[in-house]
Design a protein around this motif. Structure first.
Motif, PDB file in Angstrom:
ATOM      1  N   ARG A  82       0.995  -1.295  -0.053  1.00  0.00           N
ATOM      2  CA  ARG A  82       0.058  -0.060  -0.112  1.00  0.00           C
ATOM      3  C   ARG A  82       0.925   1.189  -0.079  1.00  0.00           C
ATOM      4  O   ARG A  82       0.767   2.353  -0.733  1.00  0.00           O
ATOM      5  CB  ARG A  82      -1.081   0.090   0.962  1.00  0.00           C
ATOM      6  CG  ARG A  82      -1.795   1.417   1.498  1.00  0.00           C
ATOM      7  CD  ARG A  82      -2.939   1.029   2.552  1.00  0.00           C
ATOM      8  NE  ARG A  82      -3.470   2.347   2.732  1.00  0.00           N
ATOM      9  CZ  ARG A  82      -4.559   2.469   3.513  1.00  0.00           C
ATOM     10  NH1 ARG A  82      -4.987   1.332   4.221  1.00  0.00           N
ATOM     11  NH2 ARG A  82      -5.180   3.608   3.564  1.00  0.00           N
ATOM     12  N   ARG A 125       1.094   3.921  -3.019  1.00  0.00           N
ATOM     13  CA  ARG A 125       0.795   5.520  -2.818  1.00  0.00           C
ATOM     14  C   ARG A 125       2.096   6.331  -3.261  1.00  0.00           C
ATOM     15  O   ARG A 125       1.866   7.281  -3.796  1.00  0.00           O
ATOM     16  CB  ARG A 125       0.716   5.765  -1.280  1.00  0.00           C
ATOM     17  CG  ARG A 125       0.650   7.197  -0.782  1.00  0.00           C
ATOM     18  CD  ARG A 125       0.357   7.284   0.655  1.00  0.00           C
ATOM     19  NE  ARG A 125       1.499   6.662   1.530  1.00  0.00           N
ATOM     20  CZ  ARG A 125       2.669   7.248   1.701  1.00  0.00           C
ATOM     21  NH1 ARG A 125       2.760   8.522   1.158  1.00  0.00           N
ATOM     22  NH2 ARG A 125       3.461   6.874   2.448  1.00  0.00           N
ATOM     23  N   GLN A 151       1.794   8.898  -7.210  1.00  0.00           N
ATOM     24  CA  GLN A 151       1.604  10.363  -7.122  1.00  0.00           C
ATOM     25  C   GLN A 151       1.577  11.010  -8.305  1.00  0.00           C
ATOM     26  O   GLN A 151       0.528  12.188  -8.343  1.00  0.00           O
ATOM     27  CB  GLN A 151       2.827  11.053  -6.067  1.00  0.00           C
ATOM     28  CG  GLN A 151       2.799  10.173  -4.640  1.00  0.00           C
ATOM     29  CD  GLN A 151       3.942  10.825  -3.972  1.00  0.00           C
ATOM     30  OE1 GLN A 151       4.632  11.841  -4.442  1.00  0.00           O
ATOM     31  NE2 GLN A 151       4.188  10.563  -2.859  1.00  0.00           N
ATOM     32  N   ASP A 176      -3.772   6.067 -15.230  1.00  0.00           N
ATOM     33  CA  ASP A 176      -5.095   6.555 -14.705  1.00  0.00           C
ATOM     34  C   ASP A 176      -5.992   5.009 -14.358  1.00  0.00           C
ATOM     35  O   ASP A 176      -6.602   5.177 -13.283  1.00  0.00           O
ATOM     36  CB  ASP A 176      -6.121   7.039 -15.592  1.00  0.00           C
ATOM     37  CG  ASP A 176      -5.597   8.477 -15.872  1.00  0.00           C
ATOM     38  OD1 ASP A 176      -4.941   9.155 -15.260  1.00  0.00           O
ATOM     39  OD2 ASP A 176      -5.884   9.209 -17.017  1.00  0.00           O
ATOM     40  N   GLN A 200      -4.224   3.710 -10.938  1.00  0.00           N
ATOM     41  CA  GLN A 200      -4.472   4.591  -9.998  1.00  0.00           C
ATOM     42  C   GLN A 200      -5.875   4.516  -9.479  1.00  0.00           C
ATOM     43  O   GLN A 200      -6.441   4.614  -8.352  1.00  0.00           O
ATOM     44  CB  GLN A 200      -4.221   6.000 -10.205  1.00  0.00           C
ATOM     45  CG  GLN A 200      -4.540   7.159  -8.964  1.00  0.00           C
ATOM     46  CD  GLN A 200      -4.223   8.576  -9.391  1.00  0.00           C
ATOM     47  OE1 GLN A 200      -5.100   9.087 -10.284  1.00  0.00           O
ATOM     48  NE2 GLN A 200      -3.433   9.274  -8.839  1.00  0.00           N
ATOM     49  N   LYS A 201      -6.952   4.280 -10.373  1.00  0.00           N
ATOM     50  CA  LYS A 201      -8.167   4.007  -9.886  1.00  0.00           C
ATOM     51  C   LYS A 201      -8.302   2.795  -9.380  1.00  0.00           C
ATOM     52  O   LYS A 201      -9.142   2.538  -8.263  1.00  0.00           O
ATOM     53  CB  LYS A 201      -9.156   3.856 -11.268  1.00  0.00           C
ATOM     54  CG  LYS A 201     -10.490   3.728 -10.884  1.00  0.00           C
ATOM     55  CD  LYS A 201     -11.317   3.466 -12.366  1.00  0.00           C
ATOM     56  CE  LYS A 201     -12.896   3.355 -12.068  1.00  0.00           C
ATOM     57  NZ  LYS A 201     -13.133   1.882 -11.624  1.00  0.00           N
ATOM     58  N   TYR A 224      -6.126   1.501  -7.366  1.00  0.00           N
ATOM     59  CA  TYR A 224      -5.498   1.776  -5.886  1.00  0.00           C
ATOM     60  C   TYR A 224      -6.286   2.242  -5.058  1.00  0.00           C
ATOM     61  O   TYR A 224      -6.395   2.156  -3.970  1.00  0.00           O
ATOM     62  CB  TYR A 224      -3.946   2.615  -6.208  1.00  0.00           C
ATOM     63  CG  TYR A 224      -3.753   3.079  -4.973  1.00  0.00           C
ATOM     64  CD1 TYR A 224      -2.864   2.388  -3.961  1.00  0.00           C
ATOM     65  CD2 TYR A 224      -3.648   4.589  -4.948  1.00  0.00           C
ATOM     66  CE1 TYR A 224      -2.521   3.077  -3.028  1.00  0.00           C
ATOM     67  CE2 TYR A 224      -3.336   5.131  -3.663  1.00  0.00           C
ATOM     68  CZ  TYR A 224      -2.649   4.407  -2.814  1.00  0.00           C
ATOM     69  OH  TYR A 224      -2.354   5.029  -1.493  1.00  0.00           O
ATOM     70  N   HIS A 225      -7.000   3.495  -5.699  1.00  0.00           N
ATOM     71  CA  HIS A 225      -7.968   4.080  -4.726  1.00  0.00           C
ATOM     72  C   HIS A 225      -9.344   3.201  -4.095  1.00  0.00           C
ATOM     73  O   HIS A 225      -9.553   3.311  -3.146  1.00  0.00           O
ATOM     74  CB  HIS A 225      -8.630   5.348  -5.353  1.00  0.00           C
ATOM     75  CG  HIS A 225      -7.865   6.672  -5.782  1.00  0.00           C
ATOM     76  ND1 HIS A 225      -6.686   7.052  -4.599  1.00  0.00           N
ATOM     77  CD2 HIS A 225      -7.309   7.095  -6.769  1.00  0.00           C
ATOM     78  CE1 HIS A 225      -6.123   8.375  -5.058  1.00  0.00           C
ATOM     79  NE2 HIS A 225      -6.505   8.222  -6.470  1.00  0.00           N
ATOM     80  N   GLU A 226      -9.401   2.394  -5.100  1.00  0.00           N
ATOM     81  CA  GLU A 226     -10.389   1.254  -4.765  1.00  0.00           C
ATOM     82  C   GLU A 226      -9.932   0.473  -3.557  1.00  0.00           C
ATOM     83  O   GLU A 226     -10.543   0.033  -2.679  1.00  0.00           O
ATOM     84  CB  GLU A 226     -10.999   0.403  -5.790  1.00  0.00           C
ATOM     85  CG  GLU A 226     -11.689   1.125  -6.944  1.00  0.00           C
ATOM     86  CD  GLU A 226     -12.249   0.274  -8.071  1.00  0.00           C
ATOM     87  OE1 GLU A 226     -12.019  -0.950  -8.051  1.00  0.00           O
ATOM     88  OE2 GLU A 226     -12.699   0.985  -8.852  1.00  0.00           O
ATOM     89  N   VAL A 262      -7.678   1.169  -1.450  1.00  0.00           N
ATOM     90  CA  VAL A 262      -7.472   1.917  -0.118  1.00  0.00           C
ATOM     91  C   VAL A 262      -9.020   2.032   0.570  1.00  0.00           C
ATOM     92  O   VAL A 262      -8.686   1.714   1.795  1.00  0.00           O
ATOM     93  CB  VAL A 262      -7.091   3.345  -0.506  1.00  0.00           C
ATOM     94  CG1 VAL A 262      -7.056   4.224   0.760  1.00  0.00           C
ATOM     95  CG2 VAL A 262      -5.557   3.399  -0.818  1.00  0.00           C
ATOM     96  N   ASP A 263      -9.880   1.952  -0.107  1.00  0.00           N
ATOM     97  CA  ASP A 263     -11.144   2.065   0.396  1.00  0.00           C
ATOM     98  C   ASP A 263     -11.348   0.728   1.030  1.00  0.00           C
ATOM     99  O   ASP A 263     -11.960   0.675   2.314  1.00  0.00           O
ATOM    100  CB  ASP A 263     -12.282   2.621  -0.708  1.00  0.00           C
ATOM    101  CG  ASP A 263     -13.810   2.341  -0.135  1.00  0.00           C
ATOM    102  OD1 ASP A 263     -13.981   3.350   0.901  1.00  0.00           O
ATOM    103  OD2 ASP A 263     -14.635   1.804  -0.704  1.00  0.00           O
ATOM    104  N   GLY A 304     -14.975  -0.497  -1.881  1.00  0.00           N
ATOM    105  CA  GLY A 304     -14.575  -0.190  -3.263  1.00  0.00           C
ATOM    106  C   GLY A 304     -15.766   0.003  -4.149  1.00  0.00           C
ATOM    107  O   GLY A 304     -15.414  -0.172  -5.313  1.00  0.00           O
TER     108      GLY A 304
END
Length: 297
Positions: free
Chosen positions: A84, A88, A92, A154, A157-158, A160-162, A164-165, A172
């Motif tokens: 994780r 991150r 960036q 993109d 990153q999408k 990755y954000h899911e 993290v959630d 997610g």
């Protein structure tokens, strides 16, 4: 121009001239030199199959392997946190992504594998009920980071954000029960796992050369030895054709056993046993790679 020869995108110097002699040499490589990537890009991102299409489950693939005894749950927790944090930092900007996208592929494959192991593991985890989601996102991260540029960044990153959630307790936007049965070979790219095992081996070689270093770096060394054992077990329980090959299975099992012996030597602070077991790990890997080549692995 740099003097390094390449075979496609694989540098020649990842292949030892005399592998067994090299495996027995515990002198450390130059830590200032980067570890060369030894894998080509994984295939383009594609949806994971549904449960019926996935075939053999990871539980069936891993039958007979005691994850609870062989892989401490703390190793899984620590590895997920490390992945994780690395994601991150690497996601960036497009620039940071471009500089590390092959490492991101490796992170995704490793995340998928250890999340699949977590599903089978008898111990509890704060995110165990969401482990199938984490496994699937690991697969998709590995597949999304397939090239340089904004589009791949993109997509990655999408995911990755899911991720993290999900790790923070969300879903997610997905159903936690989706694809609860997926074979190791379907979710985790073997080339990425081999690269993660190589990273562990290189770390041990660079950081454990004396009795004092063995004691000072015991926690990190134990983690890396456990990762070799876990991932060697994963690649020996896949749906790949080679898994049915007795020689392949024996060599993978030898790598698992040797890695567990490395971890035991670390726990005992026994440098002699560590060196002997670590030599056996490298010899097992070299013998297997001498007999088998998977794609551009």
């Amino acid at each position: 121009e740099s003097g390094r020869k390449w075979l496609g995108d694989i540098p020649y110097d990842v292949f030892f001239y005399d592998s067994l002699e090299t495996a027995g040499d515990l002198s450390r490589p130059d830590a200032s030199q980067p570890v060369a990537a030894t894998a080509a890009n994984p295939p383009d991102a594609s949806p994971l199959p549904d449960e019926a299409a996935a075939g053999t489950s990871s539980e069936e693939q891993g039958a007979g392997f005691d994850w609870g005894q062989s892989v401490p749950i703390s190793v899984i927790e620590t590895e997920v946190k490390m992945i994780r944090n690395h994601l991150r930092q690497s996601l960036q900007t497009v620039g940071t992504y471009n500089g590390s996208y092959k490492e991101i592929q490796c992170d995704g494959a490793t995340l998928a594998a250890i999340a699949a192991v977590a599903i089978e593991h008898p111990a509890s985890l704060s995110w165990k009920d969401r482990a199938p989601l984490i496994r699937n996102l690991g697969t998709q991260i590995s597949e999304a980071a397939d090239e340089l540029g904004r589009e791949a960044y993109d997509k990655t990153q999408k995911c990755y954000h899911e991720l993290v959630d999900v790790l923070d307790g969300g879903s997610g936007g997905r159903e936690p029960s989706t694809e609860a049965r997926v074979a190791f070979a379907v979710c985790a790219d073997r080339i990425g796992l081999m690269r993660r095992m190589n990273r562990s081996s290189t770390w041990l070689k660079q950081n454990v050369g004396t009795a004092d270093e063995l004691t000072a770096n015991a926690d990190e060394a134990g983690h890396e030895a456990s990762m070799i054992a876990a991932l060697a077990a994963v690649v020996s329980h896949t749906t790949a054709d080679s898994a049915a090959d007795d020689v392949y299975s024996e060599q993978a099992a030898a790598a698992v056993d040797s890695a567990l012996a490395v971890r035991k030597a670390i726990e005992m602070s026994d440098l002699g046993q560590f060196q002997d077991a670590f030599n056996r790990v490298q010899q097992s890997c070299d013998r297997c790679h001498a007999d088998y080549r998977f794609g551009n692995e």
